[in-house]
Scaffold this motif. Structure first.
Motif, PDB file in Angstrom:
ATOM      1  N   GLN A  16       0.652  -1.248  -0.081  1.00 18.60           N
ATOM      2  CA  GLN A  16       0.013   0.069   0.177  1.00 18.60           C
ATOM      3  C   GLN A  16       0.871   1.203   0.171  1.00 18.60           C
ATOM      4  O   GLN A  16       0.519   2.240  -0.524  1.00 18.60           O
ATOM      5  N   LEU A  17       2.212   1.076   0.566  1.00 20.23           N
ATOM      6  CA  LEU A  17       3.125   2.282   0.539  1.00 20.23           C
ATOM      7  C   LEU A  17       3.863   2.397  -0.877  1.00 20.23           C
ATOM      8  O   LEU A  17       4.839   3.165  -0.747  1.00 20.23           O
ATOM      9  N   HIS A  18       3.531   1.459  -1.847  1.00 14.41           N
ATOM     10  CA  HIS A  18       4.091   1.354  -3.024  1.00 14.41           C
ATOM     11  C   HIS A  18       5.556   0.829  -3.003  1.00 14.41           C
ATOM     12  O   HIS A  18       6.413   1.278  -3.896  1.00 14.41           O
ATOM     13  N   PHE A  19       5.878  -0.124  -1.952  1.00 15.12           N
ATOM     14  CA  PHE A  19       7.023  -0.844  -2.253  1.00 15.12           C
ATOM     15  C   PHE A  19       6.883  -1.852  -3.352  1.00 15.12           C
ATOM     16  O   PHE A  19       5.990  -2.511  -3.341  1.00 15.12           O
ATOM     17  N   ASP A  20       7.843  -2.148  -4.096  1.00 17.29           N
ATOM     18  CA  ASP A  20       7.848  -3.239  -5.099  1.00 17.29           C
ATOM     19  C   ASP A  20       8.071  -4.497  -4.390  1.00 17.29           C
ATOM     20  O   ASP A  20       8.452  -4.575  -3.151  1.00 17.29           O
ATOM     21  N   GLU A  21       8.121  -5.721  -5.147  1.00 17.03           N
ATOM     22  CA  GLU A  21       7.996  -6.817  -4.602  1.00 17.03           C
ATOM     23  C   GLU A  21       9.418  -7.377  -4.101  1.00 17.03           C
ATOM     24  O   GLU A  21       9.580  -7.817  -3.107  1.00 17.03           O
ATOM     25  N   LYS A  22      10.605  -6.786  -4.640  1.00 19.34           N
ATOM     26  CA  LYS A  22      11.893  -7.092  -4.287  1.00 19.34           C
ATOM     27  C   LYS A  22      12.044  -6.455  -2.999  1.00 19.34           C
ATOM     28  O   LYS A  22      12.485  -7.112  -2.073  1.00 19.34           O
ATOM     29  N   ALA A  23      11.654  -5.206  -2.795  1.00 16.66           N
ATOM     30  CA  ALA A  23      11.854  -4.439  -1.449  1.00 16.66           C
ATOM     31  C   ALA A  23      11.033  -5.039  -0.338  1.00 16.66           C
ATOM     32  O   ALA A  23      11.567  -5.047   0.649  1.00 16.66           O
ATOM     33  N   ILE A  24       9.944  -5.647  -0.510  1.00 15.93           N
ATOM     34  CA  ILE A  24       8.955  -6.314   0.260  1.00 15.93           C
ATOM     35  C   ILE A  24       9.738  -7.352   0.652  1.00 15.93           C
ATOM     36  O   ILE A  24       9.444  -7.655   1.828  1.00 15.93           O
ATOM     37  N   GLY A  25      10.375  -8.250  -0.170  1.00 18.89           N
ATOM     38  CA  GLY A  25      10.912  -9.423   0.178  1.00 18.89           C
ATOM     39  C   GLY A  25      12.232  -9.041   1.088  1.00 18.89           C
ATOM     40  O   GLY A  25      12.373  -9.842   2.275  1.00 18.89           O
ATOM     41  N   GLN A  26      12.841  -8.181   0.782  1.00 13.02           N
ATOM     42  CA  GLN A  26      13.987  -7.560   1.602  1.00 13.02           C
ATOM     43  C   GLN A  26      13.456  -7.343   2.970  1.00 13.02           C
ATOM     44  O   GLN A  26      14.202  -7.501   3.864  1.00 13.02           O
ATOM     45  N   LEU A  27      12.526  -6.425   3.001  1.00 17.24           N
ATOM     46  CA  LEU A  27      12.140  -5.839   4.287  1.00 17.24           C
ATOM     47  C   LEU A  27      11.526  -6.750   5.207  1.00 17.24           C
ATOM     48  O   LEU A  27      11.722  -6.972   6.357  1.00 17.24           O
ATOM     49  N   MET A  28      10.777  -8.032   4.661  1.00 15.76           N
ATOM     50  CA  MET A  28      10.501  -8.925   5.487  1.00 15.76           C
ATOM     51  C   MET A  28      11.447 -10.072   5.702  1.00 15.76           C
ATOM     52  O   MET A  28      11.025 -10.857   6.721  1.00 15.76           O
ATOM     53  N   ALA A  29      12.419 -10.021   5.142  1.00 10.36           N
ATOM     54  CA  ALA A  29      13.543 -10.975   5.716  1.00 10.36           C
ATOM     55  C   ALA A  29      14.360 -10.471   6.875  1.00 10.36           C
ATOM     56  O   ALA A  29      15.025 -11.092   7.611  1.00 10.36           O
ATOM     57  N   ILE A  30      14.110  -9.065   7.035  1.00  7.45           N
ATOM     58  CA  ILE A  30      15.003  -8.665   8.288  1.00  7.45           C
ATOM     59  C   ILE A  30      14.599  -9.199   9.626  1.00  7.45           C
ATOM     60  O   ILE A  30      15.730  -9.340  10.597  1.00  7.45           O
ATOM     61  N   GLY A  31      13.261  -9.340   9.753  1.00  7.74           N
ATOM     62  CA  GLY A  31      12.924 -10.147  11.156  1.00  7.74           C
ATOM     63  C   GLY A  31      13.601 -11.579  11.233  1.00  7.74           C
ATOM     64  O   GLY A  31      13.958 -11.645  12.558  1.00  7.74           O
ATOM     65  N   MET A  32      13.671 -12.317  10.234  1.00 10.52           N
ATOM     66  CA  MET A  32      14.318 -13.640  10.493  1.00 10.52           C
ATOM     67  C   MET A  32      16.014 -13.574  10.697  1.00 10.52           C
ATOM     68  O   MET A  32      16.368 -14.214  11.583  1.00 10.52           O
ATOM     69  N   LEU A  33      16.544 -12.372  10.176  1.00  8.23           N
ATOM     70  CA  LEU A  33      17.917 -12.412  10.102  1.00  8.23           C
ATOM     71  C   LEU A  33      18.236 -11.972  11.559  1.00  8.23           C
ATOM     72  O   LEU A  33      19.209 -12.289  12.221  1.00  8.23           O
ATOM     73  N   THR A  34      17.522 -11.233  12.301  1.00  4.67           N
ATOM     74  CA  THR A  34      17.913 -10.639  13.621  1.00  4.67           C
ATOM     75  C   THR A  34      17.565 -11.798  14.640  1.00  4.67           C
ATOM     76  O   THR A  34      18.002 -11.901  15.472  1.00  4.67           O
ATOM     77  N   ARG A  35      16.566 -12.537  14.090  1.00  2.33           N
ATOM     78  CA  ARG A  35      16.452 -13.830  15.140  1.00  2.33           C
ATOM     79  C   ARG A  35      17.751 -14.868  15.222  1.00  2.33           C
ATOM     80  O   ARG A  35      17.621 -15.688  16.183  1.00  2.33           O
ATOM     81  N   ILE A  36      18.531 -14.816  14.275  1.00  5.06           N
ATOM     82  CA  ILE A  36      19.638 -15.506  14.284  1.00  5.06           C
ATOM     83  C   ILE A  36      20.720 -15.035  15.301  1.00  5.06           C
ATOM     84  O   ILE A  36      21.417 -15.770  16.099  1.00  5.06           O
ATOM     85  N   PHE A  37      20.759 -13.657  15.799  1.00  5.86           N
ATOM     86  CA  PHE A  37      21.832 -13.301  16.393  1.00  5.86           C
ATOM     87  C   PHE A  37      21.273 -12.673  17.744  1.00  5.86           C
ATOM     88  O   PHE A  37      22.117 -12.711  18.884  1.00  5.86           O
TER      89      PHE A  37
END
Length: 386
Positions: free
Chosen positions: A35-56
């Protein structure tokens, strides 16, 4: 002496609202970003952040909690910061790097506090830790409440209201953390072994290896199950019901884990969880067009998630010293994130080329391999009871 009803509801309330935030975030945040007009690539990158922080993040906070002994205080700090950074969402708009920074900060605290709160809960339960499932089930109910409730609400109002809904849930979770007392002081063992030494012990490393492999096998389910069902002409309402059945089975399992732990050994339950997960993935691989089979194996989520998790909490409490509980929980949490992250990346790489049947069949094989690791440990350590 049983825990008081007041303490039961204090712990349960935090689980409910902590997971309510996740239940509102995971399915719907990508819609908000769109809805904020991020494209699919950007959405994928932003959604991946949570999983990365769960590692460390859990490991950093686990070390801090074990070093200071201020476990509930760190939970309160983390829960408060989650609310603060959700408020920050309203100031970043559609700027990618600002959104990434806020999501990184939010997920750093969100992913860090759960492991410590698990240690707080087990610390309160002490010898009654088999009752853990009856408290933890409220987290699953919170997740269901916002998945279903927000879904209905967002059909009536714009998705731009989502951050406000999540902020309210985060504030309530933070407030709940302040009414929970510190757990009783645990006695540290005089012959406490170094943490890394413990991780090298066959029973511990095999358990964590099996845990990692089980999460790795879940990745195709978390990332591609809905897409897979849609390709096989299941309606979106049916897909939603299948997901809900899995979580409902998880809730029911949490109410019964104390009975299972009293009747069966931890090793028996771990083996059952791994083998039932293998059956589940194999059925999804080869019988996706047989609805009654698909509905049946969705109930196996009771074992592949809930029972395994309840056993893990008991196992970690027993195998680690009082001053190492935070680090033990952190390793468990980090391997969870690492397994799903690697599995999701690998699944995305081969999904089109290999096809769903092969991907889910390999996931089943991963679970069988994990079961063989645990069986090998049992065969070589006769002090363990199968």
């Amino acid at each position: 002496m049983p825990i008081s009803r007041t303490l039961y509801w204090q712990l349960s309330a935090f689980y409910f609202f902590y997971f309510a935030v996740l239940g509102g975030f995971m399915p719907y945040w990508s819609l908000y970003l769109k809805q904020l007009h991020f494209d699919e690539k950007a959405i994928g990158q932003l959604m991946a952040i949570g999983m990365l922080t769960r590692i460390f993040a859990p490991n950093f906070w686990g070390y801090l909690a074990d070093s200071t002994g201020k476990r509930i205080e760190l939970v309160r700090l983390g829960a408060s910061m989650v609310a603060v950074f959700w408020a920050g969402i309203f100031f970043v708009g559609s700027h990618f790097w600002l959104m990434a920074a806020v999501l990184f900060a939010y997920s750093f605290f969100q992913n860090a506090i759960l492991a410590q709160f698990e240690a707080v809960t087990i610390g309160h339960l002490q010898e009654q830790r088999a009752l853990y499932g009856q408290i933890r089930l409220w987290g699953s109910l919170g997740f269901i409440a916002t998945v279903a409730g927000f879904g209905y609400l967002l059909d009536l109002i714009s998705v731009k209201w989502l951050p406000i809904l999540l902020l309210i849930s985060a504030i309530v979770a933070a407030l709940c953390s302040y009414i929970i007392p510190s757990p009783p002081q645990q006695i540290h063992s005089k012959d406490k072994k170094p943490f890394l030494y413990l991780l090298k012990q066959p029973l511990l490393w095999s358990f964590f290896a099996a845990h990692f492999l089980l999460q790795l096998s879940h990745a195709p389910y978390y990332s591609f199950f809905s897409l897979y069902l849609e390709e096989h002409h299941y309606s979106r309402s049916t897909i939603g019901l299948l997901w809900s059945l899995g979580v409902l089975a998880e809730v029911i399992a949490f109410t019964q884990t104390h009975r299972l732990l009293a009747k069966f050994s931890e090793l028996q339950l771990i083996m059952a969880c791994l083998l039932l997960a293998a059956v589940r993935w194999l059925v999804i691989a080869v019988a996706v067009d047989v609805p009654w089979l698909l509905w049946t194996v969705q109930t196996f989520h009771a074992f592949s998630f809930a029972v395994f998790h309840a056993v893990a909490m008991q196992f970690i409490f027993r195998e680690f010293d009082a001053g190492q509980q935070g680090q033990g929980q952190a390793v468990y949490s980090a391997l969870w994130g690492l397994g799903v992250a690697i599995g999701s990346w690998l699944t995305g790489m081969v999904w089109v080329a290999w096809g769903a049947t092969w991907v889910y069949s390999i996931a089943a094989g991963v679970c069988v391999f994990a079961a063989l690791i645990m069986l090998h440990i049992w065969l070589n350590d006769h002090s363990l009871k199968l």
